[in-house]
Design an enzyme around this catalytic site. Structure first.
Site, PDB file in Angstrom:
ATOM      1  CG  HIS A  56      -1.748  -1.221   1.377  1.00  0.00           C
ATOM      2  ND1 HIS A  56      -2.589  -1.665   0.388  1.00  0.00           N
ATOM      3  CD2 HIS A  56      -1.845  -2.116   2.388  1.00  0.00           C
ATOM      4  CE1 HIS A  56      -3.179  -2.774   0.793  1.00  0.00           C
ATOM      5  NE2 HIS A  56      -2.744  -3.083   1.992  1.00  0.00           N
ATOM      6  CG  HIS A 218      -6.199  -5.903   0.678  1.00  0.00           C
ATOM      7  ND1 HIS A 218      -7.023  -5.364   1.625  1.00  0.00           N
ATOM      8  CD2 HIS A 218      -4.952  -5.928   1.204  1.00  0.00           C
ATOM      9  CE1 HIS A 218      -6.298  -5.071   2.706  1.00  0.00           C
ATOM     10  NE2 HIS A 218      -5.057  -5.400   2.482  1.00  0.00           N
TER      11      HIS A 218
END
Lengths: 332, 236
Positions: A56, A218
């Site tokens: 991330h 995700h």
């Protein structure tokens, strides 16, 4: 799978070595993995610590530095860090004024940070935890793990980090974190999936003209698969549930944060940002601050999320305060 | 082999192999309704368990479980690390420091494990999680133990119940973990956590099939239990 890597098993460690090479004002540890600002611990200052799965970037390690996080723990790609990482990060960052853990609401993150907090409290550390759950895509939190923590984590970390930097005490930092969590909402969409290095193939599939609305970070879905549409329709589709979720008043001041999931270029991001700002103005909201860029990503996924934070004078002051981290830097 | 520390360690070494053998299957199951890391995370943890267990021969069963638990907590991450870790810590506390396990201790350990998982993960039966395998396993173990079954029989029945419980997750709609965000789309898939629980219990049951009941040391006759399937302490 086409990636600039050596071995799927060592991606995170090698990336951390690179981070250490690029940023001498950070201390980077790899076993257990954590990143801490080089001048920590700072006596008398609250340590603000976050963490979560890797993939991330720049969240969270890219936000370590003066005015934001004291330390961050990167887990394996898309997997939460373990309690011993959190304990090690706290040991290197705790200046004696208490520790605030900022945790995104994902089951793995919550369980591992909760375990760490129990162990730290048993060791006499004054530790508090605030869970970030800004994602409005998850409709009924009674029947799920609850709303996820996504891009809204960034303003929480920025604002609380600024307050901690100024010497605010642990109670104040915790209260501020809860205020921001209560005032921030996000919704995202994916145009393409991403590929986790150790998996070797995309985590989900989307047809050529298909998009996933209401993703977490995700790619996991929240609302529906639908057809690709013009940008202004997509922006409307993202902002409507955000606007529906909080009671907004005419004249409310907001931070509009347009975030790339990693693979969407700035030209599309700015286009969407302009469209979103126009829509908010039309609804009577005042876009007082903006942030545009890839800050809370999902590897190479194409897609965007839009985050709205209701601002007060206090939140604007902390948002504008100087920050000096690898990925966010202004005011000094 | 008996169910002492060395036997417990050997059983968990075998679990580590089973997890490695099923790594890709668990990744695939998790990719369907989660994020595809369950098999990889468990493999990482159990590889470390295997490294550390090779030197654990003199320990009690509880010490072995604590070692496995702390290794999983510090290496697996995700939800599985703290959940399996908590399960094994609670199981270890339930069996206490006895040098050799009996059927009742195994049943108590499984009961404590499921209580730990429910407390930590806040999941209930029917949420499409590992609880759906572990809860029936614990119930079956308690019932078998109360009937006077051997430790191997207790684990065999627990394993069968876990397997049935795991397969019963297929039609369920997930209410916990990342699969819960799929809502109705999570139906029609086997829950990866329930599957790994069933795999671990099947491996433990296979190892236990070669264990002697508590009190019967290998190659000696210490005047153990009168019946072949009743271990001392069970009728207490």
């Amino acid at each position: 799978m086409k990636k600039i890597i050596n071995d799927p098993a060592t991606v995170v460690t090698e990336a951390l070595h690179g981070m250490a090479a690029a940023h001498p004002d950070l201390r980077v540890h790899t076993d257990p993995a954590y990143v801490v600002r080089a001048d920590a611990p700072i006596r008398g200052r609250v340590a603000v610590i976050s963490g979560g799965g890797s993939g991330h970037e720049p969240l969270h390690c890219g936000f370590v530095g003066p005015g934001m996080l004291t330390a961050a723990c990167p887990g394996p790609v898309f997997t939460s860090p373990t309690p011993d990482q959190v304990q090690a990060a706290v040991a290197s960052a705790d200046g004696g004024a208490g520790v605030l853990l900022l945790v995104k609401n994902y089951t793995g993150d919550v369980l591992n940070f909760e375990t760490a907090a129990e162990l730290l409290a048993a060791d006499g550390v004054d530790v508090r935890t605030v869970i970030v759950d800004d994602d409005v895509a998850v409709r009924d939190s009674l029947f799920t793990a609850g709303r996820r923590g996504v891009a809204g984590t960034l303003p929480v970390e920025k604002i609380v980090g600024a307050a901690a930097e100024s010497g605010a005490d642990l109670d104040t930092c915790e209260r501020l974190a809860r205020t921001v969590v209560a005032s921030v909402r996000t919704m995202g969409l994916a145009l393409t999936p991403c590929t986790v290095p150790h998996a070797g193939e995309p985590s989900f599939t989307l047809g050529e003209d298909e998009i996933e609305i209401g993703i977490g970070i995700h790619g996991e879905p929240g609302r529906e698969k639908t057809r690709l549409a013009p940008a202004q329709d997509l922006v409307r589709k993202l902002l409507q549930p955000v606007l529906d979720d909080l009671e907004w008043q005419q004249g409310d001041r907001v931070l509009l944060f347009s975030n790339s999931m990693g693979g969407t270029p700035l030209i599309e991001l700015y286009l969407a940002h302009g469209s979103a700002a126009a829509l908010l103005t039309e609804r009577g909201l005042l876009v007082e601050r903006s942030l545009v860029g890839p800050y809370v990503t999902s590897l190479e996924m194409q897609g965007i999320s839009l985050t709205l934070l209701r601002l007060t004078d206090e939140l604007i002051e902390w948002w504008d305060a100087p920050v000096s981290t690898p990925a966010l830097r202004w005011g000094r | 082999m008996s169910c002492d520390g060395a036997g417990t360690a050997a059983a968990w070494l075998r679990v580590a192999e089973v997890v490695r053998e099923h790594r890709d299957e668990l990744v695939m199951l998790d990719r369907e309704i989660g994020d595809g890391d369950h098999g990889e995370n468990l493999r990482r943890g159990f590889d470390m368990v295997a490294d550390r267990l090779t030197s654990a021969e003199d320990d009690t069963p509880r010490a072995v479980l604590r070692l496995v638990a702390s290794t999983l907590i510090s290496t697996v991450g995700g939800a599985a690390g703290p959940l399996y870790g908590t399960a094994l810590l609670r199981a270890g506390n339930a069996i206490g420091d006895r040098p050799v396990l009996d059927a009742a201790a195994v049943a108590a350990a499984l009961t404590a494990a499921v209580e730990g998982v429910v407390a930590r993960g806040r999941a209930e039966p029917g949420d499409k999680t590992m609880v759906d395998a572990l809860q029936p396993a614990a119930s079956a173990a308690v019932a078998a133990s109360e009937r006077g079954a051997t430790i191997a029989e207790v684990l065999a029945e627990a394993s069968a119940a876990a397997d049935a419980g795991a397969h019963a997750t297929v039609p369920l709609i997930a209410r916990k973990g990342r699969a819960s965000y799929l809502g109705e789309r999570s139906a029609g898939h086997l829950d990866p956590g329930a599957r790994s629980t069933a795999l671990i219990l099947a491996s433990l049951a296979a190892s236990a099939a070669s264990w002697r009941p508590a009190g019967q040391a290998e190659g000696t006759d210490q005047g153990g239990p009168t019946g072949p399937s009743i271990a001392p302490g069970e009728d207490a």
